[in-house]
Structure formats: C-alpha cells, structure tokens
Write a protein that holds these residues in place. Sequence first.
Motif, PDB file in Angstrom:
ATOM      1  N   LEU A   1      28.744  87.556  72.847  1.00 34.10           N
ATOM      2  CA  LEU A   1      30.003  88.320  72.875  1.00 34.10           C
ATOM      3  C   LEU A   1      31.146  87.471  72.339  1.00 34.10           C
ATOM      4  N   PHE A   2      31.203  86.209  72.789  1.00 33.01           N
ATOM      5  CA  PHE A   2      32.321  85.355  72.390  1.00 33.01           C
ATOM      6  C   PHE A   2      32.199  84.935  70.921  1.00 33.01           C
ATOM      7  N   ILE A   3      30.966  84.686  70.465  1.00 34.44           N
ATOM      8  CA  ILE A   3      30.816  84.336  69.030  1.00 34.44           C
ATOM      9  C   ILE A   3      31.267  85.510  68.169  1.00 34.44           C
ATOM     10  N   THR A   4      30.771  86.718  68.483  1.00 29.52           N
ATOM     11  CA  THR A   4      31.076  87.858  67.606  1.00 29.52           C
ATOM     12  C   THR A   4      32.540  88.269  67.742  1.00 29.52           C
ATOM     13  N   ASN A   5      33.098  88.196  68.957  1.00 30.45           N
ATOM     14  CA  ASN A   5      34.529  88.497  69.100  1.00 30.45           C
ATOM     15  C   ASN A   5      35.365  87.508  68.283  1.00 30.45           C
ATOM     16  N   ALA A   6      34.995  86.229  68.352  1.00 28.60           N
ATOM     17  CA  ALA A   6      35.760  85.219  67.599  1.00 28.60           C
ATOM     18  C   ALA A   6      35.645  85.490  66.095  1.00 28.60           C
TER      19      ALA A   6
ATOM     20  N   GLU B   1      35.308  88.302  64.737  1.00 28.58           N
ATOM     21  CA  GLU B   1      36.101  89.505  64.444  1.00 28.58           C
ATOM     22  C   GLU B   1      37.599  89.294  64.691  1.00 28.58           C
ATOM     23  N   GLY B   2      37.953  88.104  65.248  1.00 31.80           N
ATOM     24  CA  GLY B   2      39.359  87.861  65.594  1.00 31.80           C
ATOM     25  C   GLY B   2      39.790  88.595  66.851  1.00 31.80           C
ATOM     26  N   ARG B   3      38.817  89.008  67.672  1.00 29.27           N
ATOM     27  CA  ARG B   3      39.151  89.671  68.944  1.00 29.27           C
ATOM     28  C   ARG B   3      39.302  88.620  70.029  1.00 29.27           C
ATOM     29  N   GLU B   4      39.909  89.028  71.189  1.00 29.88           N
ATOM     30  CA  GLU B   4      40.074  88.093  72.305  1.00 29.88           C
ATOM     31  C   GLU B   4      38.740  87.787  72.976  1.00 29.88           C
ATOM     32  N   LEU B   5      38.657  86.620  73.612  1.00 30.54           N
ATOM     33  CA  LEU B   5      37.483  86.235  74.393  1.00 30.54           C
ATOM     34  C   LEU B   5      37.865  86.372  75.872  1.00 30.54           C
ATOM     35  N   PRO B   6      37.340  87.388  76.567  1.00 33.02           N
ATOM     36  CA  PRO B   6      37.756  87.622  77.956  1.00 33.02           C
ATOM     37  C   PRO B   6      37.041  86.697  78.939  1.00 33.02           C
TER      38      PRO B   6
ATOM     39  N   ARG C   1      26.657  84.448  62.327  1.00 34.54           N
ATOM     40  CA  ARG C   1      27.478  84.421  61.107  1.00 34.54           C
ATOM     41  C   ARG C   1      26.704  85.024  59.925  1.00 34.54           C
ATOM     42  N   ASP C   2      25.381  84.730  59.899  1.00 33.72           N
ATOM     43  CA  ASP C   2      24.570  85.158  58.743  1.00 33.72           C
ATOM     44  C   ASP C   2      23.992  86.564  58.896  1.00 33.72           C
ATOM     45  N   ASN C   3      24.045  87.119  60.089  1.00 37.13           N
ATOM     46  CA  ASN C   3      23.404  88.423  60.339  1.00 37.13           C
ATOM     47  C   ASN C   3      24.393  89.411  60.926  1.00 37.13           C
ATOM     48  N   THR C   4      25.530  89.532  60.263  1.00 38.99           N
ATOM     49  CA  THR C   4      26.588  90.394  60.788  1.00 38.99           C
ATOM     50  C   THR C   4      26.115  91.849  60.911  1.00 38.99           C
ATOM     51  N   GLN C   5      25.222  92.273  59.970  1.00 46.46           N
ATOM     52  CA  GLN C   5      24.790  93.680  60.038  1.00 46.46           C
ATOM     53  C   GLN C   5      24.026  93.954  61.332  1.00 46.46           C
ATOM     54  N   TRP C   6      23.330  92.928  61.887  1.00 47.08           N
ATOM     55  CA  TRP C   6      22.547  93.110  63.128  1.00 47.08           C
ATOM     56  C   TRP C   6      23.483  93.446  64.289  1.00 47.08           C
ATOM     57  N   TRP C   7      24.590  92.697  64.422  1.00 50.73           N
ATOM     58  CA  TRP C   7      25.444  92.927  65.590  1.00 50.73           C
ATOM     59  C   TRP C   7      26.589  93.899  65.325  1.00 50.73           C
ATOM     60  N   GLU C   8      27.007  94.023  64.048  1.00 54.59           N
ATOM     61  CA  GLU C   8      28.099  94.980  63.771  1.00 54.59           C
ATOM     62  C   GLU C   8      27.637  96.409  64.053  1.00 54.59           C
TER      63      GLU C   8
END
Length: 347
Positions: A189-194, A196-201, A307-314
């Motif tokens: 969650l924190f890797i993908t939020n970072a 995306e420039g989203r906050e890390l709760p 970082r390399d598999n953005t389509q997997w988590w996006e």
Amino acid sequence: MKLLVTGGAGFIGACFVRQTIADTNDEVVVLDSLTYAGNLENLAGLEESGRFKFVRGSICDPEAVEEAIEGCDAVLNFAAETHVDRSITDPGIFVETNVQGPRVLMSAAQTRKLRYLQVSTDEVYGSLGPDGYFYETTPLDPSSPYAASKASADLLVGAYITTFGLDAVITRCGNNYGPYQFPEKLIPLFITNALEGRELPLYGDGLNVRDWIHVEDHARAIRTVLEKGETGKAYNVSAGGELNNRQICERILEILGKPWDLVRFVDDRPGHDRRYALDATLLRTELGWEPQVRFDAGMQGTIDFYRDNTQWWERIKSGEYMNYYDRMYAQRLADSDPQPSGQGVHT
Ligand code: NAD
Ligand code: DAU
C-alpha cells in the motif's frame, strides 16, 4: 508428490506454487474461490509445466474439495480472509472461511489419510511488550477477529490430531513482504501510494513492531515443515526482521526518493497489537531451515516489482477495492488529529 494448495492464487500461496513448480517435480492442484484477494495473474504461465491445475471453488464447499483433492498426497491450506482491518468491519466471513474451511479440508484429508499443513500466523499469540518472544508453547491470546479465527483453526487442528489421528502440522509466520502482495497491506500500500503521490496513512504513533520476512523464505519454510515437520507440532517461522512501521515508511520513501511529508498520521486500528517477535529455534535447529533473503535486498526487489509492474496493481487499485479503501481511509482521516509537522523516524 501431488499437492493440493488451497488459496494458491493469493500472495503467499502463489509464491509457494511458483517455487514448487520451479524447484521440484511435484504436481500442484490449486483450489481457490478467487475472492478480491485471489488473482490468476499470480500464477501466469504455470500450465506450461504440465504439472499445474487450477480449480475454482471454496474450501468451505465439501464437493469442491472432493473434486480438487482427488489423487493428492498432501493438503496445504493457505486459503483465508487475511486483512485485519476487514475483520474489524466484517468479522463473519473470517469465521466462515478461516474456521469452517479448515474443518472441511481436514475431514477430507483425514478420510484419505493425507498430511495436512495449516498455514497459521504469529497473530494467534496476541501482542508482546518491548521485550521477549513468542514460542510455540506461548498460550494463544488473539486480539482481532482475524487472529481469533486463525487461532480457532489451530485449536481445531489439535482436536483433529487428538481425536481422529490426523497427520497435521502448523506453521506460524510473521509479516510477509514481496512481489504480488495485495495493495491493502502496509508495504505494498505504501509503495504504490508513494508511487502515485498519495498519502501514506500511518496508524497511531507508527511505533508498532512487526517481524518481517520475505515471502520466498516463508514458502521455503512451509516446504521444509511439509517434508520434515513432526506430526502434531507447530513451527514458528521468522527471519528475525523486527522493524516498526515508521522504519518501514522511511525505507520505502528513501528508496523511492520521496519526501516524509507524504506520511499522514491517522486514527489507530482498534485493538492494534503493539509488537510481534517470534523465536524460530525449533524450525532452524530441528528442521534445518534458514532464511536466505536479507531485508534490504528483499525490500529493494519488492519496490522494483511494484515500479516495474504498475499494470498489476493499478488495475486492482482502480477497481471496486478502491471504493472500499477510499471509504475506510476517509473515515480514518475524519477521525484523526491534524498532521503533526516535521515527523521523522523514531527507533
Ligand atoms: P491473500 O489474502 O493474499 O490470499 C488469500 C487467498 O485465499 C486468495 O487467493 C483468496 O481468493 C483465497 N480464498 C479466500 N477465501 C477462500 C475460500 N473460501 N476458498 C478458497 N480460497 C479462498 O493471503 P496471504 O497473505 O497470501 O496469506 C495466505 C495465508 O498465510 C493465510 O492463511 C494467512 O492467514 C497466512 N499468513 C499470512 C501472512 C502475511 O503476512 N500475509 C503471515 C503469516 C500467515
Ligand atoms: O503477522 C502476520 C500477519 O501480518 C498476517 O497473519 C496477516 O494476514 C497480515 O495481514 C499481516 O497483518 P498486519 O495487521 O500486521 O498487517 P498490515 O499490513 O495490515 O499492517 C502492518 C502494520 O502496519 C500494522 O501495525 C498496522 C500498520 N498499518 C497498516 C496499514 C494497512 C498502518 O500503519 N497503515 C496502514 O494503512
């Protein structure tokens, strides 16, 4: 050997299946109902081995289990509802999947005299203070509905061994990290939020400690216990990777070159366990398992994967899951204090 791997489309189960197909001549049947956490992309390409079969079905459904278990030599149960926050908002499904499911599987394994391995968790032991460790003999004292459902399954395993003579073993591991982890858990969650420039709760004061281990080391430990574990025993699994949540945040932000300002302190999780730390001497000395992945290298590889598999988590984060997540996050933000300024990492 032919293995029935339940929950094999999830994070840890899929890692175990990929390892098994790559490193052994075993056949694998995956039984998975494909809940929001199950993803066939985690198993992509394995059919080509000719030793892999997927069956969609629930471990709570005796007919689906009957179909999948045909010809198998052992059952490994990874299938579960696994997210503590969800168990707080919706405990019912946790009791159904995590208690009733193992019962159905154990009955089927018992009828056929198969070895049964229950993938459990360190959360069954409850919470530690600043010192000490969980041992296999530590009394079960779960805090969350998730942990209580997993502890209930462990007790049921004991009952099946004592009452019916089931050949069963249990593994209890700490927090896993690595590729293909569903992005509702802290690290993905924190890797993908970072990214995306989203906050890390960060919950509470962010000083809760977890015992982190790379998923590949956990999968190898499960293989070791399957092959060498003594019937009736539970084995703790740990690489000695204690870190608090602020330290995890700092590592992620450092590697990604992102600012600490992205961190947002939010309301704490109810019943939030303070610290987990496992003594895994039994697994190391009696069964000869050793972890192979150092935390820094494992974390770098994990970040590279996201970082390399953005389509997997996006795709996951743009779907129905995010509606759930955004609602929960909005609630936490509404309940939380204003952002403390200039927060650094406290060890
Ligand atoms: P996950 O949430 O990523 O995957 C769970 C899988 O189980 C999914 O593929 C899902 O579709 C499947 N599933 C759920 N309900 C099912 C049902 N009724 N029938 C069949 N399949 C069903 O979970 P994970 O993180 O891979 O965890 C796997 C196991 O390891 C769980 O038993 C969990 O309690 C345990 N564990 C997890 C961790 C961790 O850090 N993630 C640590 C220790 C132990
Ligand atoms: O210890 C093993 C357990 O680890 C497994 O049995 C569970 O299936 C798995 O989900 C995990 O449970 P945790 O609750 O420890 O994991 P989670 O990633 O949800 O949280 C890790 C820590 O980070 C915990 O102290 C809560 C905190 N956290 C989590 C999230 C999702 C935050 O501060 N912010 C968050 O947004």
